[in-house]
Design a protein around this motif. Structure first.
Motif, PDB file in Angstrom:
ATOM      1  N   LEU A  52      70.819  30.874 -23.870  1.00 15.69           N
ATOM      2  CA  LEU A  52      69.582  31.022 -23.099  1.00 15.69           C
ATOM      3  C   LEU A  52      68.897  32.351 -23.393  1.00 15.69           C
ATOM      4  CD1 LEU A  52      70.751  29.593 -19.643  1.00 15.69           C
ATOM      5  CD2 LEU A  52      69.019  28.591 -21.153  1.00 15.69           C
ATOM      6  N   GLN A  53      69.678  33.390 -23.592  1.00 14.45           N
ATOM      7  CA  GLN A  53      69.099  34.691 -23.919  1.00 14.45           C
ATOM      8  C   GLN A  53      68.405  34.651 -25.285  1.00 14.45           C
ATOM      9  OE1 GLN A  53      72.642  37.093 -23.416  1.00 14.45           O
ATOM     10  NE2 GLN A  53      71.970  37.836 -21.408  1.00 14.45           N
ATOM     11  N   ASP A  54      68.977  33.894 -26.218  1.00 17.58           N
ATOM     12  CA  ASP A  54      68.328  33.709 -27.524  1.00 17.58           C
ATOM     13  C   ASP A  54      67.000  32.979 -27.366  1.00 17.58           C
ATOM     14  OD1 ASP A  54      70.393  34.970 -28.803  1.00 17.58           O
ATOM     15  OD2 ASP A  54      71.438  33.126 -29.355  1.00 17.58           O
ATOM     16  N   LYS A  55      67.001  31.935 -26.531  1.00  8.10           N
ATOM     17  CA  LYS A  55      65.770  31.170 -26.289  1.00  8.10           C
ATOM     18  C   LYS A  55      64.720  32.031 -25.581  1.00  8.10           C
ATOM     19  CE  LYS A  55      68.040  26.645 -25.988  1.00  8.10           C
ATOM     20  NZ  LYS A  55      68.362  25.492 -25.098  1.00  8.10           N
ATOM     21  N   LEU A  56      65.196  32.907 -24.689  1.00  7.66           N
ATOM     22  CA  LEU A  56      64.283  33.793 -23.969  1.00  7.66           C
ATOM     23  C   LEU A  56      63.586  34.745 -24.930  1.00  7.66           C
ATOM     24  CD1 LEU A  56      63.193  34.832 -21.238  1.00  7.66           C
ATOM     25  CD2 LEU A  56      65.188  36.333 -21.112  1.00  7.66           C
ATOM     26  N   MET A  57      64.346  35.283 -25.884  1.00 10.13           N
ATOM     27  CA  MET A  57      63.755  36.179 -26.877  1.00 10.13           C
ATOM     28  C   MET A  57      62.768  35.437 -27.770  1.00 10.13           C
ATOM     29  SD  MET A  57      67.037  38.498 -28.014  1.00 10.13           S
ATOM     30  CE  MET A  57      66.047  39.378 -29.214  1.00 10.13           C
ATOM     31  N   ALA A  58      63.096  34.175 -28.097  1.00  9.55           N
ATOM     32  CA  ALA A  58      62.233  33.387 -28.977  1.00  9.55           C
ATOM     33  C   ALA A  58      60.973  32.902 -28.270  1.00  9.55           C
ATOM     34  CB  ALA A  58      63.006  32.182 -29.517  1.00  9.55           C
ATOM     35  N   ALA A  59      61.007  32.909 -26.929  1.00  6.04           N
ATOM     36  CA  ALA A  59      59.854  32.409 -26.167  1.00  6.04           C
ATOM     37  C   ALA A  59      58.639  33.306 -26.299  1.00  6.04           C
ATOM     38  CB  ALA A  59      60.239  32.257 -24.698  1.00  6.04           C
ATOM     39  N   GLY A  60      58.862  34.591 -26.596  1.00 10.23           N
ATOM     40  CA  GLY A  60      57.746  35.511 -26.788  1.00 10.23           C
ATOM     41  C   GLY A  60      56.880  35.637 -25.545  1.00 10.23           C
ATOM     42  N   GLY A  61      55.581  35.338 -25.706  1.00 14.07           N
ATOM     43  CA  GLY A  61      54.645  35.475 -24.593  1.00 14.07           C
ATOM     44  C   GLY A  61      54.442  34.214 -23.790  1.00 14.07           C
ATOM     45  N   ASN A  62      55.252  33.218 -24.012  1.00 12.50           N
ATOM     46  CA  ASN A  62      55.158  31.959 -23.263  1.00 12.50           C
ATOM     47  C   ASN A  62      55.749  32.178 -21.867  1.00 12.50           C
ATOM     48  OD1 ASN A  62      55.422  29.360 -22.182  1.00 12.50           O
ATOM     49  ND2 ASN A  62      55.757  28.436 -24.198  1.00 12.50           N
ATOM     50  N   THR A  63      54.862  32.445 -20.901  1.00 14.24           N
ATOM     51  CA  THR A  63      55.298  32.809 -19.555  1.00 14.24           C
ATOM     52  C   THR A  63      56.091  31.696 -18.879  1.00 14.24           C
ATOM     53  OG1 THR A  63      53.325  34.193 -19.311  1.00 14.24           O
ATOM     54  CG2 THR A  63      54.532  33.650 -17.308  1.00 14.24           C
ATOM     55  N   THR A  64      55.645  30.466 -19.027  1.00 16.38           N
ATOM     56  CA  THR A  64      56.324  29.335 -18.386  1.00 16.38           C
ATOM     57  C   THR A  64      57.751  29.184 -18.899  1.00 16.38           C
ATOM     58  OG1 THR A  64      54.214  28.165 -18.148  1.00 16.38           O
ATOM     59  CG2 THR A  64      56.230  26.861 -17.937  1.00 16.38           C
ATOM     60  N   ALA A  65      57.899  29.255 -20.207  1.00 13.64           N
ATOM     61  CA  ALA A  65      59.229  29.118 -20.804  1.00 13.64           C
ATOM     62  C   ALA A  65      60.123  30.286 -20.409  1.00 13.64           C
ATOM     63  CB  ALA A  65      59.112  29.034 -22.320  1.00 13.64           C
ATOM     64  N   ARG A  66      59.557  31.493 -20.389  1.00 11.11           N
ATOM     65  CA  ARG A  66      60.339  32.673 -20.036  1.00 11.11           C
ATOM     66  C   ARG A  66      60.851  32.579 -18.594  1.00 11.11           C
ATOM     67  NH1 ARG A  66      60.351  36.970 -23.337  1.00 11.11           N
ATOM     68  NH2 ARG A  66      60.925  38.326 -21.593  1.00 11.11           N
TER      69      ARG A  66
END
Length: 212
Positions: A52-66
């Motif tokens: 999940l932390q990897d996905k969080l970093m990859a989400a960038g500026g996508n507020t909903t995903a973050r």
């Protein structure tokens, strides 16, 4: 000896050590089962949190995903605090196990399936050398040796968790109970020094290490 006998002897010694400290055998048996389940839950959720932390970093500026990933990470952190083994994890007693190098194969150890882990590793060898590989010297740089080492650390952590519950159940504070288990078990993360470390790597001080 160092790959099979030592982990097995260590497991048996932990049981006798707990009994010598006044822990009933029935409590030990129940504790081994319950703590193994908690370790399994923790290790699997630890891997999930890393993903999940990897996905969080990859989400960038996508507020909903973050926000979604942050909520899932927070839920995992909250679930850890409800575990009876959490005070030991928080104190760093599980630090040598829960490292960034944990793999899916090693989750078998958290489930108490050492035999399945060994079979999974040896079955990956080519057929021509598989039988020889199962009997040859297991060097410390192999995944199999590292898994066996982890199995010994898992066994010690189970014993620590059972003794911790025993001490706190008798009215001892968590701080004092953590101090007790630190004195009772070998600290594998403590650096022994270059000379003593070399002798231990050769297997010459494996047993005397406990005395030291």
């Amino acid at each position: 000896v160092k790959s099979m006998v030592v982990p097995a002897a260590n497991f048996v010694a932990n049981i006798f050590q707990l009994m010598a400290r006044g822990v009933p055998l029935s409590t030990i048996a129940k504790g081994l089962r319950n703590k193994t389940l908690e370790i399994d839950q923790y290790v699997k959720s630890y891997v999930e949190k890393m993903e999940l932390q990897d996905k969080l970093m990859a989400a960038g500026g996508n507020t909903t995903a973050r926000q979604k990933y942050e909520a899932q990470i927070q839920a995992i952190d909250d679930s850890w605090k409800r575990l009876s083994i959490w005070p030991l994890i928080e104190a760093g007693e599980f630090g040598s196990i829960s490292d960034a190098g944990i793999s899916r194969d090693e989750i078998l150890l958290s489930e108490g399936k050492l035999q399945a882990y060994l079979e999974a590793k040896t079955d990956k060898l080519p057929p021509g050398i598989r039988s020889m590989g199962k009997n040859m010297l297991i060097t410390k740089d192999t995944a199999l040796f590292q898994g066996l080492q982890k199995s010994m650390e898992y066994g010690d952590f189970l014993a620590k968790a059972i003794l911790f519950d025993q001490k706190t159940g008798q009215g001892m504070s968590k701080v004092d109970a953590l101090g007790e288990i630190t004195d009772e078990f070998v600290n594998y993360d403590r650096l022994p020094g270059r000379f003593r470390g070399s002798l231990e790597n050769l297997g010459l001080l494996w047993f005397y290490n406990y005395k030291l």
